[in-house]
Design a protein around this motif. Sequence first.
Motif, PDB file in Angstrom:
ATOM      1  N   ASP B 437      47.714  12.344  48.809  1.00 49.70           N
ATOM      2  CA  ASP B 437      48.695  13.296  49.330  1.00 49.70           C
ATOM      3  C   ASP B 437      48.690  13.346  50.848  1.00 49.70           C
ATOM      4  OD1 ASP B 437      46.742  16.320  48.729  1.00 49.70           O
ATOM      5  OD2 ASP B 437      46.235  14.377  49.571  1.00 49.70           O
ATOM      6  N   LEU B 438      47.864  12.545  51.479  1.00 51.59           N
ATOM      7  CA  LEU B 438      47.884  12.485  52.937  1.00 51.59           C
ATOM      8  C   LEU B 438      47.461  11.084  53.343  1.00 51.59           C
ATOM      9  CD1 LEU B 438      48.083  14.028  55.648  1.00 51.59           C
ATOM     10  CD2 LEU B 438      45.626  14.264  55.518  1.00 51.59           C
ATOM     11  N   PHE B 439      48.266  10.471  54.193  1.00 56.16           N
ATOM     12  CA  PHE B 439      47.946   9.124  54.655  1.00 56.16           C
ATOM     13  C   PHE B 439      47.677   9.169  56.144  1.00 56.16           C
ATOM     14  CE2 PHE B 439      48.900   6.524  51.039  1.00 56.16           C
ATOM     15  CZ  PHE B 439      49.807   7.271  50.313  1.00 56.16           C
ATOM     16  N   ILE B 457      53.512   3.362  49.517  1.00 54.03           N
ATOM     17  CA  ILE B 457      53.350   4.591  50.305  1.00 54.03           C
ATOM     18  C   ILE B 457      54.652   5.376  50.269  1.00 54.03           C
ATOM     19  CG2 ILE B 457      52.886   5.510  52.595  1.00 54.03           C
ATOM     20  CD1 ILE B 457      51.182   3.145  53.178  1.00 54.03           C
ATOM     21  N   ARG B 458      55.759   4.666  50.399  1.00 54.33           N
ATOM     22  CA  ARG B 458      57.044   5.365  50.379  1.00 54.33           C
ATOM     23  C   ARG B 458      57.281   6.014  49.025  1.00 54.33           C
ATOM     24  NH1 ARG B 458      61.962   6.478  52.236  1.00 54.33           N
ATOM     25  NH2 ARG B 458      63.473   6.635  50.550  1.00 54.33           N
ATOM     26  N   LYS B 459      56.877   5.318  47.971  1.00 54.00           N
ATOM     27  CA  LYS B 459      57.044   5.892  46.637  1.00 54.00           C
ATOM     28  C   LYS B 459      56.248   7.176  46.516  1.00 54.00           C
ATOM     29  CE  LYS B 459      56.330   4.636  41.830  1.00 54.00           C
ATOM     30  NZ  LYS B 459      55.689   3.718  40.925  1.00 54.00           N
ATOM     31  N   THR B 460      55.024   7.165  47.059  1.00 53.65           N
ATOM     32  CA  THR B 460      54.202   8.376  46.998  1.00 53.65           C
ATOM     33  C   THR B 460      54.815   9.491  47.830  1.00 53.65           C
ATOM     34  OG1 THR B 460      52.373   6.820  47.033  1.00 53.65           O
ATOM     35  CG2 THR B 460      51.833   9.148  47.124  1.00 53.65           C
ATOM     36  N   VAL B 461      55.314   9.128  49.026  1.00 52.70           N
ATOM     37  CA  VAL B 461      55.904  10.147  49.895  1.00 52.70           C
ATOM     38  C   VAL B 461      57.105  10.773  49.211  1.00 52.70           C
ATOM     39  CG1 VAL B 461      57.164  10.442  52.054  1.00 52.70           C
ATOM     40  CG2 VAL B 461      55.064   9.151  52.033  1.00 52.70           C
ATOM     41  N   ARG B 462      57.902   9.956  48.546  1.00 50.35           N
ATOM     42  CA  ARG B 462      59.094  10.490  47.877  1.00 50.35           C
ATOM     43  C   ARG B 462      58.731  11.328  46.672  1.00 50.35           C
ATOM     44  NH1 ARG B 462      62.888   7.912  45.016  1.00 50.35           N
ATOM     45  NH2 ARG B 462      64.427   9.537  45.265  1.00 50.35           N
ATOM     46  N   SER B 464      55.687  12.774  45.675  1.00 52.90           N
ATOM     47  CA  SER B 464      54.852  13.970  45.754  1.00 52.90           C
ATOM     48  C   SER B 464      54.822  14.552  47.152  1.00 52.90           C
ATOM     49  CB  SER B 464      53.433  13.618  45.315  1.00 52.90           C
ATOM     50  OG  SER B 464      52.953  12.575  46.122  1.00 52.90           O
ATOM     51  N   ASN B 465      55.767  14.166  47.989  1.00 51.63           N
ATOM     52  CA  ASN B 465      55.874  14.766  49.323  1.00 51.63           C
ATOM     53  C   ASN B 465      54.599  14.607  50.129  1.00 51.63           C
ATOM     54  OD1 ASN B 465      57.960  15.784  50.693  1.00 51.63           O
ATOM     55  ND2 ASN B 465      58.157  17.599  49.395  1.00 51.63           N
ATOM     56  N   ALA B 466      54.000  13.452  50.057  1.00 51.22           N
ATOM     57  CA  ALA B 466      52.773  13.233  50.821  1.00 51.22           C
ATOM     58  C   ALA B 466      53.099  13.150  52.302  1.00 51.22           C
ATOM     59  CB  ALA B 466      52.111  11.941  50.356  1.00 51.22           C
ATOM     60  N   LYS B 467      52.120  13.517  53.120  1.00 52.56           N
ATOM     61  CA  LYS B 467      52.337  13.462  54.565  1.00 52.56           C
ATOM     62  C   LYS B 467      51.729  12.186  55.102  1.00 52.56           C
ATOM     63  CE  LYS B 467      53.956  17.690  54.950  1.00 52.56           C
ATOM     64  NZ  LYS B 467      54.566  17.511  53.648  1.00 52.56           N
ATOM     65  N   VAL B 468      52.353  11.623  56.112  1.00 55.89           N
ATOM     66  CA  VAL B 468      51.845  10.392  56.711  1.00 55.89           C
ATOM     67  C   VAL B 468      51.676  10.619  58.199  1.00 55.89           C
ATOM     68  CG1 VAL B 468      52.230   7.946  57.009  1.00 55.89           C
ATOM     69  CG2 VAL B 468      53.152   9.084  55.020  1.00 55.89           C
ATOM     70  N   ALA B 469      50.514  10.240  58.712  1.00 49.55           N
ATOM     71  CA  ALA B 469      50.269  10.302  60.154  1.00 49.55           C
ATOM     72  C   ALA B 469      49.873   8.913  60.612  1.00 49.55           C
ATOM     73  CB  ALA B 469      49.160  11.292  60.468  1.00 49.55           C
ATOM     74  N   TYR B 470      50.218   8.597  61.865  1.00 43.68           N
ATOM     75  CA  TYR B 470      50.090   7.213  62.299  1.00 43.68           C
ATOM     76  C   TYR B 470      49.518   7.164  63.697  1.00 43.68           C
ATOM     77  CZ  TYR B 470      51.833   2.755  64.088  1.00 43.68           C
ATOM     78  OH  TYR B 470      51.960   1.523  64.682  1.00 43.68           O
ATOM     79  N   ILE B 471      48.536   6.287  63.882  1.00 49.98           N
ATOM     80  CA  ILE B 471      47.986   6.065  65.222  1.00 49.98           C
ATOM     81  C   ILE B 471      48.200   4.600  65.537  1.00 49.98           C
ATOM     82  CG2 ILE B 471      45.944   6.166  66.653  1.00 49.98           C
ATOM     83  CD1 ILE B 471      44.760   8.146  64.782  1.00 49.98           C
ATOM     84  N   ASP B 480      59.075   9.567  56.518  1.00 47.07           N
ATOM     85  CA  ASP B 480      58.759  10.488  57.614  1.00 47.07           C
ATOM     86  C   ASP B 480      57.309  10.329  58.000  1.00 47.07           C
ATOM     87  OD1 ASP B 480      60.843  12.983  56.177  1.00 47.07           O
ATOM     88  OD2 ASP B 480      61.187  11.691  57.918  1.00 47.07           O
ATOM     89  N   CYS B 481      57.098  10.112  59.284  1.00 46.95           N
ATOM     90  CA  CYS B 481      55.747   9.775  59.693  1.00 46.95           C
ATOM     91  C   CYS B 481      55.475  10.449  61.025  1.00 46.95           C
ATOM     92  CB  CYS B 481      55.682   8.254  59.812  1.00 46.95           C
ATOM     93  SG  CYS B 481      54.156   7.656  60.395  1.00 46.95           S
ATOM     94  N   LYS B 482      54.328  11.083  61.155  1.00 47.63           N
ATOM     95  CA  LYS B 482      54.006  11.756  62.420  1.00 47.63           C
ATOM     96  C   LYS B 482      53.230  10.785  63.294  1.00 47.63           C
ATOM     97  CE  LYS B 482      51.630  15.534  62.093  1.00 47.63           C
ATOM     98  NZ  LYS B 482      51.082  16.889  62.185  1.00 47.63           N
ATOM     99  N   HIS B 483      53.729  10.563  64.483  1.00 49.59           N
ATOM    100  CA  HIS B 483      53.061   9.633  65.384  1.00 49.59           C
ATOM    101  C   HIS B 483      52.053  10.404  66.208  1.00 49.59           C
ATOM    102  CE1 HIS B 483      53.581   6.078  68.410  1.00 49.59           C
ATOM    103  NE2 HIS B 483      52.371   6.187  67.917  1.00 49.59           N
TER     104      HIS B 483
END
Lengths: 133, 744
Positions: B437-439, B457-462, B464-471, B480-483
């Motif tokens: 639920d969080l990447f 990852i996209r399937k999971t985000v769609r 179960s509304n998982a959040k993705v953060a990216y460095i 949707d991905c938080k940079h």
Amino acid sequence: MSAPFTLRKIGVPPNSANLTEARRRVFDFFRAACRSLPTVMDIYNLQDVVAPSQLRFAISAQIRNNAHITDPKVIDLLLFKGMEELTDIVDHAKQRHHIIGQYVVGEGLVQNTGSKDQGKSDFLKNFYTSNYF
Amino acid sequence: MGLGSLVSRAIRPASRLLRPHNTTFLLRTIVSKPELQSPEAAAVSQPQPQPNLPPRTPVGGARVHFSNPDEAIEVFVDGFPVKIPKGFTVLQACEVAGVDIPRFCYHSRLSIAGNCRMCLVEVEKSPKPVASCAMPALPGMKIKTDTPIAKKAREGVMEFLLMNHPLDCPICDQGGECDLQDQSMAFGSDRGRFTDMKRSVVDKNLGPLVKIVMTRCIQCTRCVRFASEVAGVQDLGMLGRGSGEEIGTYVEKLMTSELSGNVIDICPVGALTSKPFAFKARNWELKGTETIDVTDAVGSNIRVDSRGPEVMRIIPRLNEDINEEWISDKTRFSYDGLKRQRLSDPMIRDADGRFKAVSWRDALAVVGDIVHQVKPEEIVGIAGQLSDAESMMVLKDFVNRMGSDNVWCEGTALGIDADLRYRYLMNTSIAGLENADLFLLIGTQPRVEAAMVNARIRKTVRASNAKVAYIGPPSDFNYDCKHLGTGPDTLKEIAQGSHPFCSALKNAKNPAIIVGAGLFDRTDKDAILSAVESIAQANNVIRPDWNGLNFLLLYAAQAASLDLGLIQRSPKALESAKFVYLMGSDDVDVDKIPKDAFVVYQGHHGDKAVYRANLILPATAFTEKEGTYENTEGLTQQTVPAVPTVGDARDDWKIVRALSEVSGVKLPYNSIEGVRSRIKTVAPNLVHTDEREPVAFGPSLKPESKETIETTPFKPVVENFYMTNSITRASKIMAQCSAVLLKK
């Protein structure tokens, strides 16, 4: 060059009565084949590739392969097929690569006599031939 | 007349004139039985025998997953009772019962549209036939799929679909594998009644990969739903209404998504077809071979369709755990690189610098001589990104027998520790990513590195509304991905707990951290990896039931090479080498090799490293050999030869084994089973195909690192998605794609 030898076509498949007659026909066939060798060498330009003695050896080896057969009918059939093959070759119905591949002894003959091949394993020999083994 | 209770009457033809000439005269007696006279008598006479229905298996051998067994409901399909989970639709219920209902717009992995109406079935107590793909199955429903109403509905729908469909079968690529053809033969009527003009639609241009003939479209909207749901690009849409409906991009836009080739599989008719495959072959002349893709580390299952010695196209295979039913564009379209720039004969570089073809004997003899003239520590062997496990094992054995320890695989930088498997594999398997639920993506762009992982990852985000953060460096994602940042500074902050993202990380139930293998090339990688592991430990990422620490490898050969122990130990091995054996490695920095070193290149394409090589040994590509590959999650798979070898090429491992014999250090195996039993002694998981070996040890064994993290930001690893290995660089289609489709 000696006078060219014309191959007399034996139309009717011979029916040998007994083994002696079959044996006689075998030798007649061998003689006919050897006598047609100069024509064959000339047709297919095998002068540099192989010597007539080698071709004679090849033919006799193939005859010797079947030396164990005792049934005259079987011998007749084998002779018929041999005659057919010989007629094809003399008639230029075959091509050079057929002769070289089938009668210039074996694929690896030219290299088989090399000394470096003795120590090689089967894996290496197969590896040099092709990828599928 | 009146002979007892049985009344029998003979029928004769009414008049002689009506009798046809040459029929024999048949007497038919009418017999009546007591059961037929009245219903009570029928009920008394014999009880209705229970219909002896044979047991039904679900369509395609599928297994039904009951997420809540208490809530299973029972419906009747054609009289056959079947138990299904609660949320199933009528179509899915029929699938469980073994009845395959025809459909065009429904796809099990896309949302339900219900606009083709081909799946109509009759349900008792319903005034109209229902669209089975959309109707939820209620308990006790009696579904009938082969009644005259259902059949008439299908014939009618078929007739409507074919009305505006052009007569393109002879020139359509989908002929032979077309849903419309198959279903019209099975369910359609034999004649149509349409005599007016058919409508036609102007074709759109979606790029060099997908060919559109819009006239053939039946407006099922599968492509629209795929593009918006699975691929994440909202490129396609339906314009207009009624018979003037068109699928298009509305603006002149090309489909740049890396999953765009999958619409070709999805489209049931020949509207979307493969442009490189257009007019090349019919599907019945192709031989399909089920094998594995090696263009990236995912190991998608593919089927290689070949005609004779040529690979004609590549189609995905179903594998729920890895790639579901999709493959990336690179996998699908790089096959024409297998025909260009192929090495087919051993070659030696002459004194004037040109290559001359020689026989295998001479080539191996030369190598065997030279390898004995150098000191053992000056021998270096480098395996390439497409090498299979067998060839890497034989290479390592050969180099070790010659006395050298310098054998590694491309992408394995100095100091990589291959002792603990969890430090280089995707520990949550690719299928397991669905439960996260969080990447947290660190230094990796999964969209270009492993498109299938990105799709997951996209399937999971769609779902179960998982959040993705990216460095990492700025790049675009299809979710949707938080940079969070661009470099290791952000990583340090998260490790120390001072970043606002840490709270989200702590609250997540199943966090997944994905680290890119591009970080292995950095000099401070030990520090970065220990920072990552401290984040993992602080946030309970690694637990007995959930291991969320993942490393996304870049090359197909990396996981197997690390399992086999092909790692680089001495720092200046390449700079001080006198004999370099490149087994398919093109990404090696050729300038680092000294000028007087003797370089042997063994590979299938004449790519970059060939220009430096002194001797070339031709090898087989992945479509021509049987090789073992391990994907980034640790699943071992095998490729199968689909086409014969090109020219005089040999399998990689056979070349090294023959070389070892010629050099005098004959290796003890001479068949592939022998190589595999050797692999079994080193890494037994590589011998168990289609099995994923989970990691044994966790971070408790992690060695401490003393280095400090540098501040250089993370760099993108894959510059050009379409050209990453020797096959793709030789491919014309990939060249067209990178010229046209790459976002500048």
